[in-house]
Design a protein around this motif. Structure first.
Motif, short mmCIF file in Angstrom:
data_model
loop_
_atom_site.label_atom_id
_atom_site.label_comp_id
_atom_site.label_asym_id
_atom_site.label_seq_id
_atom_site.Cartn_x
_atom_site.Cartn_y
_atom_site.Cartn_z
N SER A 227 36.71 -127.28 20.72
CA SER A 227 36.69 -126.20 19.73
C SER A 227 35.25 -125.85 19.37
O SER A 227 34.30 -126.56 19.76
N LEU A 228 35.07 -124.78 18.61
CA LEU A 228 33.72 -124.40 18.20
C LEU A 228 33.05 -125.52 17.42
O LEU A 228 31.89 -125.88 17.68
N ASN A 229 33.77 -126.12 16.47
CA ASN A 229 33.16 -127.18 15.67
C ASN A 229 32.92 -128.45 16.48
O ASN A 229 31.94 -129.17 16.24
N GLU A 230 33.77 -128.73 17.44
CA GLU A 230 33.52 -129.86 18.34
C GLU A 230 32.29 -129.59 19.21
O GLU A 230 31.47 -130.49 19.43
N SER A 231 32.15 -128.35 19.67
CA SER A 231 30.95 -127.99 20.41
C SER A 231 29.71 -128.10 19.54
O SER A 231 28.64 -128.54 19.99
N ALA A 232 29.84 -127.72 18.27
CA ALA A 232 28.73 -127.87 17.33
C ALA A 232 28.35 -129.34 17.18
O ALA A 232 27.16 -129.68 17.06
#
Length: 335
Positions: A227-232
């Motif tokens: 997800s975006l936050n996991e990528s972050a």
């Protein structure tokens, strides 16, 4: 108590760049109630931000959300998007407001005539000017990014070869003229002697697979897997980030990561280079800009295109990849 609405509809990087405004409002006006209006697809960028009291989300039609916003009885609107749609919202709510200066004329002069009259001012500082009527000033602390606990990455989510450290290589961007061509990325991956995690969205998965195939032990393709936050969080854990001019570059700056930023058709003079604030790293800012200077056609757009208008794409194709490797080696020695 003041009730304040901040507006920024999109996109990832632009929203991350608003976070100093949110922090400064809440910390300098502790009794204020802070709301944020954003497109639903970008809610993950702000979902864990502790300075926001309420998120207002919409998809395409602003009518329903505008009716809902009227009931909030805001005292002030900080418009950090400043377009016709935000004008509709402000007219409907009929309260005091301040918009940031988009400098569209100055940007047109630079893209169309190559005349640079842009101020030497980051967009964050222009965003903060829109909050100035509230008495808010820049605290110099840079950007924020908050990751929900349930989206943080465990060591077991990474290959063993990357669990002791890696370089994050951001290969995606919304527009093709901001993305380094895959042939150049292959050259870069081949030159780097360090574990690499490729970062991007589902649309970058095929490019990532091609790069991973060059060395499956050294290179891990995370594009489209998180997800975006996991990528972050993968950005947060990296030793160093190499990135196109895109949202993950700004997330890296929020985590105070060293960034090597690669610029194609856009230029840092637009005021959206990595931002660390004024109280970081003893005034030595941890980012490097890599660009092909001297091209008469650059910048060709303030945003980007699906393909180079001239057909040659020299702004990216002529970036010296060995110079990027040298910068990487220098930063890893400092780590």
């Amino acid at each position: 108590m003041k009730k304040i609405l901040v507006i920024r509809f999109s996109s990832i990087g632009d929203i991350v760049l608003t976070t100093p405004v949110l922090r400064c409002i809440k910390q300098q006006l502790p009794d204020a109630e802070l709301h944020f209006l954003v497109k639903k697809s970008f809610a993950p960028v702000l979902i864990a931000n502790p300075y926001i009291d309420k998120l207002h989300l919409f998809e395409d039609d602003l009518t329903v959300i505008t009716d809902s916003l009227k009931k909030e009885n805001f005292d002030f609107i900080v418009d950090l998007h400043h377009n016709l749609r935000t004008l509709r919202v402000k007219r409907a709510l009929a309260v005091k407001s301040k918009s940031f200066n988009k400098l569209n004329v100055q940007k047109w002069l630079l893209t169309a005539l190559k005349i640079n009259v842009l101020p030497d001012k980051h967009i964050v500082d222009r965003y903060l000017e829109a909050a100035a009527p509230l008495g808010v000033v820049n605290d110099g602390k840079g950007l924020d990014y908050f990751i929900p606990e349930n989206e943080k990455i465990a060591d077991s989510d990474l290959p063993a070869a990357h669990q002791l450290g890696y370089i994050g290589l951001v290969i995606g961007a919304a527009h093709a003229t901001k993305r380094m061509p895959v042939e150049k990325l292959e050259e870069l991956v081949g030159l780097l002697d360090h574990p690499i995690i490729l970062l991007g969205g589902p649309e970058d998965k095929a490019t990532g697979a091609r790069l991973e195939a060059t060395d499956p032990i050294k290179v891990y393709n995370a594009c489209g897997k998180f997800s975006l936050n996991e990528s972050a969080d993968l950005v947060r854990r990296a030793k160093l980030i190499i990135s196109n001019d895109t949202g993950l570059m700004h997330i890296a700056a929020a985590f105070r990561k060293p960034v090597i930023s690669l610029w194609g058709n856009t230029v840092p003079e637009f005021g959206m280079y990595p931002y660390y604030g004024k109280r970081s790293f003893n005034q030595v800012l941890p980012f490097e800009i890599v660009e092909r200077k001297g091209l008469r056609c650059r910048p060709c757009s303030k945003i980007g295109y699906d393909a180079c208008p001239k057909g040659h794409f020299k702004c990216m194709r002529e970036i010296p990849v060995p110079a990027i490797r040298t910068l990487v080696q220098q930063w890893l020695l400092k780590a």
